[in-house]
Design a protein around this motif. Structure first.
Motif, PDB file in Angstrom:
ATOM      1  N   ARG A 148     -15.684  24.434  17.805  1.00 15.78           N
ATOM      2  CA  ARG A 148     -16.460  25.052  16.731  1.00 15.78           C
ATOM      3  C   ARG A 148     -17.181  24.015  15.867  1.00 15.78           C
ATOM      4  NH1 ARG A 148     -13.659  30.216  14.602  1.00 15.78           N
ATOM      5  NH2 ARG A 148     -11.932  28.795  14.366  1.00 15.78           N
ATOM      6  N   SER A 160     -13.697  25.359  23.637  1.00 17.04           N
ATOM      7  CA  SER A 160     -12.609  26.127  23.040  1.00 17.04           C
ATOM      8  C   SER A 160     -13.075  27.580  22.945  1.00 17.04           C
ATOM      9  CB  SER A 160     -12.271  25.589  21.652  1.00 17.04           C
ATOM     10  OG  SER A 160     -13.364  25.812  20.782  1.00 17.04           O
ATOM     11  N   GLN A 211     -13.948  28.392  29.337  1.00 20.23           N
ATOM     12  CA  GLN A 211     -12.947  28.338  28.261  1.00 20.23           C
ATOM     13  C   GLN A 211     -11.644  27.688  28.714  1.00 20.23           C
ATOM     14  OE1 GLN A 211     -12.091  32.070  26.170  1.00 20.23           O
ATOM     15  NE2 GLN A 211     -10.000  31.342  25.927  1.00 20.23           N
ATOM     16  N   VAL A 212     -11.219  26.703  27.932  1.00 19.07           N
ATOM     17  CA  VAL A 212      -9.954  26.015  28.184  1.00 19.07           C
ATOM     18  C   VAL A 212      -8.896  26.581  27.238  1.00 19.07           C
ATOM     19  CG1 VAL A 212      -8.755  23.796  28.005  1.00 19.07           C
ATOM     20  CG2 VAL A 212     -11.101  23.894  28.910  1.00 19.07           C
ATOM     21  N   SER A 251      -5.820  31.675  26.985  1.00 20.95           N
ATOM     22  CA  SER A 251      -6.472  32.842  27.551  1.00 20.95           C
ATOM     23  C   SER A 251      -7.686  32.444  28.385  1.00 20.95           C
ATOM     24  CB  SER A 251      -6.876  33.824  26.445  1.00 20.95           C
ATOM     25  OG  SER A 251      -7.597  33.172  25.429  1.00 20.95           O
ATOM     26  N   SER A 282     -10.107  21.455  17.058  1.00 23.84           N
ATOM     27  CA  SER A 282      -9.010  21.127  16.135  1.00 23.84           C
ATOM     28  C   SER A 282      -7.690  20.871  16.857  1.00 23.84           C
ATOM     29  CB  SER A 282      -8.820  22.247  15.106  1.00 23.84           C
ATOM     30  OG  SER A 282      -8.441  23.443  15.747  1.00 23.84           O
ATOM     31  N   GLU A 333      -2.983  27.261  21.104  1.00 22.89           N
ATOM     32  CA  GLU A 333      -3.513  28.004  22.256  1.00 22.89           C
ATOM     33  C   GLU A 333      -4.514  27.173  23.046  1.00 22.89           C
ATOM     34  OE1 GLU A 333      -3.722  29.099  19.128  1.00 22.89           O
ATOM     35  OE2 GLU A 333      -2.535  30.939  18.979  1.00 22.89           O
ATOM     36  N   ASN A 383     -12.942  14.053  16.069  1.00 21.26           N
ATOM     37  CA  ASN A 383     -12.792  15.104  15.060  1.00 21.26           C
ATOM     38  C   ASN A 383     -12.821  14.452  13.681  1.00 21.26           C
ATOM     39  OD1 ASN A 383     -11.669  17.112  13.256  1.00 21.26           O
ATOM     40  ND2 ASN A 383     -11.047  18.228  15.093  1.00 21.26           N
TER      41      ASN A 383
HETATM   42  C1  LIG Z   1      -3.926  35.259  22.023  1.00 15.45           C
HETATM   43  C2  LIG Z   1      -4.808  34.096  21.722  1.00 15.45           C
HETATM   44  C3  LIG Z   1      -5.310  33.350  22.765  1.00 15.45           C
HETATM   45  C4  LIG Z   1      -6.133  32.252  22.490  1.00 15.45           C
HETATM   46  N1  LIG Z   1      -6.604  31.539  23.550  1.00 15.45           N
HETATM   47  C5  LIG Z   1      -7.359  30.444  23.327  1.00 15.45           C
HETATM   48  C6  LIG Z   1      -7.862  29.658  24.413  1.00 15.45           C
HETATM   49  O1  LIG Z   1      -7.650  29.972  25.587  1.00 15.45           O
HETATM   50  N2  LIG Z   1      -8.592  28.558  24.125  1.00 15.45           N
HETATM   51  C7  LIG Z   1      -8.879  28.173  22.834  1.00 15.45           C
HETATM   52  O2  LIG Z   1      -9.544  27.144  22.649  1.00 15.45           O
HETATM   53  N3  LIG Z   1      -8.447  28.918  21.795  1.00 15.45           N
HETATM   54  C8  LIG Z   1      -7.709  30.042  22.015  1.00 15.45           C
HETATM   55  N4  LIG Z   1      -7.301  30.800  20.948  1.00 15.45           N
HETATM   56  C9  LIG Z   1      -7.851  30.498  19.609  1.00 15.45           C
HETATM   57  C10 LIG Z   1      -7.146  29.387  18.876  1.00 15.45           C
HETATM   58  O3  LIG Z   1      -6.110  29.947  18.107  1.00 15.45           O
HETATM   59  C11 LIG Z   1      -8.109  28.660  17.890  1.00 15.45           C
HETATM   60  O4  LIG Z   1      -8.694  29.613  17.032  1.00 15.45           O
HETATM   61  C12 LIG Z   1      -9.221  27.890  18.595  1.00 15.45           C
HETATM   62  O5  LIG Z   1      -8.675  27.078  19.629  1.00 15.45           O
HETATM   63  C13 LIG Z   1      -9.962  27.020  17.603  1.00 15.45           C
HETATM   64  O6  LIG Z   1     -11.081  26.447  18.233  1.00 15.45           O
HETATM   65  P1  LIG Z   1     -11.763  25.111  17.679  1.00 15.45           P
HETATM   66  O7  LIG Z   1     -10.780  24.014  17.703  1.00 15.45           O
HETATM   67  O8  LIG Z   1     -13.026  24.927  18.432  1.00 15.45           O
HETATM   68  O9  LIG Z   1     -12.173  25.531  16.201  1.00 15.45           O
HETATM   69  P2  LIG Z   1     -11.589  25.054  14.809  1.00 15.45           P
HETATM   70  O10 LIG Z   1     -10.126  25.229  14.760  1.00 15.45           O
HETATM   71  O11 LIG Z   1     -12.416  25.714  13.783  1.00 15.45           O
HETATM   72  O12 LIG Z   1     -11.855  23.484  14.788  1.00 15.45           O
HETATM   73  C14 LIG Z   1     -13.106  22.888  14.670  1.00 15.45           C
HETATM   74  C15 LIG Z   1     -12.851  21.406  14.447  1.00 15.45           C
HETATM   75  O13 LIG Z   1     -14.070  20.689  14.455  1.00 15.45           O
HETATM   76  C16 LIG Z   1     -13.978  19.624  13.549  1.00 15.45           C
HETATM   77  N5  LIG Z   1     -15.348  19.247  13.190  1.00 15.45           N
HETATM   78  C17 LIG Z   1     -16.218  19.944  12.423  1.00 15.45           C
HETATM   79  N6  LIG Z   1     -17.396  19.318  12.371  1.00 15.45           N
HETATM   80  C18 LIG Z   1     -17.285  18.191  13.116  1.00 15.45           C
HETATM   81  C19 LIG Z   1     -18.190  17.130  13.436  1.00 15.45           C
HETATM   82  N7  LIG Z   1     -19.444  17.128  12.987  1.00 15.45           N
HETATM   83  N8  LIG Z   1     -17.741  16.132  14.224  1.00 15.45           N
HETATM   84  C20 LIG Z   1     -16.456  16.130  14.693  1.00 15.45           C
HETATM   85  N9  LIG Z   1     -15.574  17.113  14.410  1.00 15.45           N
HETATM   86  C21 LIG Z   1     -15.988  18.140  13.637  1.00 15.45           C
HETATM   87  C22 LIG Z   1     -13.170  20.170  12.401  1.00 15.45           C
HETATM   88  O14 LIG Z   1     -12.516  19.125  11.698  1.00 15.45           O
HETATM   89  C23 LIG Z   1     -12.173  21.089  13.120  1.00 15.45           C
HETATM   90  O15 LIG Z   1     -10.941  20.429  13.385  1.00 15.45           O
HETATM   91  C24 LIG Z   1      -6.473  31.902  21.176  1.00 15.45           C
HETATM   92  C25 LIG Z   1      -5.969  32.670  20.138  1.00 15.45           C
HETATM   93  C26 LIG Z   1      -5.150  33.755  20.395  1.00 15.45           C
HETATM   94  C27 LIG Z   1      -4.646  34.548  19.252  1.00 15.45           C
END
Ligand SMILES: Cc1cc2nc3c(=O)[nH]c(=O)nc-3n(C[C@H](O)[C@H](O)[C@H](O)COP(=O)(O)OP(=O)(O)OC[C@H]3O[C@@H](n4cnc5c(N)ncnc54)[C@H](O)[C@@H]3O)c2cc1C
Lengths: 263, 320
Positions: B211, B236, B250-251, B254, B269, B273, B288
């Motif tokens: 994200r 993610s 998607q890694v 799920s 992050s 999951e 990050n």
């Molecule tokens: C039943 C269930 C199944 C799920 N299955 C999966 C799955 O298969 N895969 C999965 O990924 N998630 C899954 N999730 C979701 C999971 O819980 C998280 O919501 C998700 O992994 C978060 O994705 P993220 O790290 O991309 O986003 P975030 O948690 O929002 O993290 C974004 C990160 O980017 C960093 N960042 C921001 N800007 C910059 C920048 N300019 N340069 C460097 N870093 C930056 C931030 O510091 C932050 O740490 C599942 C959830 C549930 C409930």
């Protein structure tokens, strides 16, 4: 059709989380709270059902949740027909390490839904801090309703809902569920809509947020929190320092050593 | 009331899931500490009992409604099994089935539940769980009071125990409860994953984005890097939910489980999951801006540089 969408405020995980001095919870004082991302998905799914066939969408929050007014007004600005704030939770403070326990939350919501039943309850599959379990099936159990969670799409018609339940590897089941029912949403069929700040202000000025005291039901003994702490000092990663060019050089070196960059 | 530890088996297409073996491994350790045995509840497919070698007892319930996972059918059957076997502890996956059933069982079986569990132990007779909350940023050590409890365990946090228990498990049958004939839901169809795209689980190198990328337009930056490296772009969940990349990329829990030689993570992050799907990569390099991001707990190398500064430099260096 009446759809109730329970929403929860959770700490914004972008910020640093401080622990309370007694190490049994987090320090909530300086944190920003946002809607649990799965509740935002649930609200979107409910609004899509409203758009498709007409439904009354009611967003419900707990008065004890920080910044809940803002979240409920945002729900109104996005298209919810009503917003309700429930009082009656433990006035003594949060019952869990970062807020109201799921068990207490479910008990309050069940009391509300007993008095004002819904055809569908749609809420997030989980919240990042529901240590004692997830809301959807707990609420369904208290109300004796059928439930399906980890849902990625809901359609309604003829007294039942058709839902897609997701499993690992992109596999899913399509289930037909009698209403009333409780659905836990993983993701809505489309990304949550955006509410411009002007519309949120309008909703605030219109004051469409009602407050309701519900009798808290006893939720039984819960977990005993011994200690909360951070994961071991940042694990094992070796942190690379220097300018972007220098770090890029180190990374390319690592890849080259494994034959993953030619030349 | 026994001192046994029970696991709910998960299976698809006649195959017991890898996660089930992780649960059994943990159950065996706990059962040993409690002086009990490991029981596995196997619903709908008694014919798979032969795959459950590491268990001491396999408890089967047979009924047409249980052939595939249907929440209400599973819940009723499992409550019947719990009533008859009275285990000390029930272990579920912290994935679809555990997220769906755990809290309802906690109410109906009247047992405390700990979710997001990454470690479990018996401490002087008490069951103590460590849960990863707030996206893995905080660990909570909790005691499950009372004489029975439920824990939902994060995948990949526990080793799978494949050791067989002597002569193979004893198989017992529990009669299906009458409630299975009057369910309020039914299975309409089983939908398989979309095929056709490249298989990210076969790649040696993955460029993975979260994200932190902020928008679809920004994906171009990392796509350029992926192209320069000849590696597929993976992501993610939020990036896929936003519709910026297909589900096949998607890694995670799920999505797909991957084990490349190098996993490059930008703006991810490291939620439990997500980690479940990539923590076994040979090398993880994470970028990050948040030094407290849980991804650094599994990464081998890390940087807190802004991905928008780092990625263009990487593209330059790779292109030489
Ligand atoms: C039943 C269930 C199944 C799920 N299955 C999966 C799955 O298969 N895969 C999965 O990924 N998630 C899954 N999730 C979701 C999971 O819980 C998280 O919501 C998700 O992994 C978060 O994705 P993220 O790290 O991309 O986003 P975030 O948690 O929002 O993290 C974004 C990160 O980017 C960093 N960042 C921001 N800007 C910059 C920048 N300019 N340069 C460097 N870093 C930056 C931030 O510091 C932050 O740490 C599942 C959830 C549930 C409930």
């Amino acid at each position: 059709m009446r759809i109730v969408v329970p929403i929860k405020a959770v700490p914004d995980l972008v910020e640093e989380i401080d622990l309370a001095a007694d190490e049994t919870g987090i320090d909530r004082e300086y944190l920003t709270f946002v809607i649990s991302e799965w509740d935002a998905q649930a609200l979107e799914e409910a609004l899509l059902l409203k758009d498709a066939g007409g439904a009354e969408v009611v967003a419900v929050g707990l008065a004890d949740d920080p910044d809940i007014d803002q979240l409920l007004y945002t729900a109104l600005a996005k298209g919810a027909d009503a917003a309700v704030k429930l009082t009656g939770a433990g006035a003594a403070g949060p019952s869990g390490p970062s807020g109201t326990r799921t068990a207490d939350r479910a008990a309050l919501l069940a009391a509300y839904l007993d008095a004002q039943p819904a055809d569908l309850v749609i809420t997030g599959v989980q919240a990042a801090d529901d240590l004692d379990g997830q809301l959807p099936s707990r609420l369904a159990a208290l109300l004796d309703l059928p439930h399906v969670s980890v849902v990625i799409g809901v359609e309604v018609g003829g007294g039942s809902a058709t839902v897609r339940q997701e499993f690992a590897g992109g596999r899913s089941h399509e289930l037909q569920v009698q209403m009333p029912a409780v659905i836990g949403v993983q993701s809505a069929r489309q990304a949550p809509r955006y509410a411009p700040i002007t519309r949120i202000r309008q909703a605030m000025n219109a004051g469409g947020l009602s407050e309701l005291a519900v009798p808290a039901r006893a939720a039984g003994d819960g977990l005993v929190v011994r200690r909360v702490h951070r994961p071991e000092a940042s694990g094992k990663a070796e942190m690379m320092t220097g300018s972007a060019g220098e770090v890029a050089g180190q990374i390319v070196g690592l890849l080259r050593a494994r034959g993953l960059v030619k030349g | 009331m026994s001192v046994n530890v029970m696991v709910l088996a998960e299976h698809t297409d006649g195959q017991v899931s890898d996660g089930t073996y992780e649960l059994i491994g943990q159950a065996r350790a706990l059962a040993a500490a409690l002086g009990g045995v490991t029981e596995v509840a196997l619903l709908g497919r008694a014919d798979l009992a032969g795959q459950l070698g590491p268990a001491d007892v396999v408890v089967c319930v047979e009924h047409p409604a249980l052939e595939e996972y249907v929440p209400e059918a599973y819940e009723r059957a499992l409550l019947e099994v719990l009533a008859q076997r009275s285990p000390r502890l029930l272990l579920l996956s912290n994935a679809t089935i555990g997220l769906d059933l755990g809290a309802a069982l906690s109410v109906h079986w009247d047992a405390p539940l700990a979710a997001y569990v990454s470690a479990l132990e018996i401490d002087g007779g008490a069951v103590v769980a460590t849960a990863q909350i707030l996206g893995g940023k905080v660990l909570a050590e909790v005691e499950l009071p009372g004489r029975r409890g439920i824990a939902t365990l994060l995948g990949g946090a526990f080793g799978a125990d494949l050791g067989a228990a002597g002569a193979g498990p004893e198989v017992v049958h529990v009669a299906p409860p009458a409630g299975l004939g009057a369910l309020r839901m039914s299975l309409r169809s089983v939908v398989g994953p979309d095929g056709g795209d490249i298989d990210i689980s076969a790649a040696d190198l993955l460029v993975s984005v979260g994200r932190g990328i902020e928008s679809q337009e920004n994906l171009e930056t990392v796509q350029e890097l992926a192209d320069a490296l000849g590696a597929p772009l993976s992501a993610s969940r939020p990036v896929v939910d936003a519709g910026w990349l297909p589900k096949s990329r998607q890694v995670g829990q799920s999505g797909l489980k991957v084990k490349p030689r190098v996993y490059l993570a930008f703006g991810i992050s490291g939620a439990p999951e997500h980690l479940e799907g990539m923590r076994r990569s040979e090398m993880i390099i994470a970028c990050n801006t948040d030094p407290g991001a849980p991804i650094f707990g599994v990464a081998h190398y890390g940087t807190t540089l802004d991905l928008f500064d780092l990625v263009p430099e990487l593209v330059d260096k790779v292109r030489g």
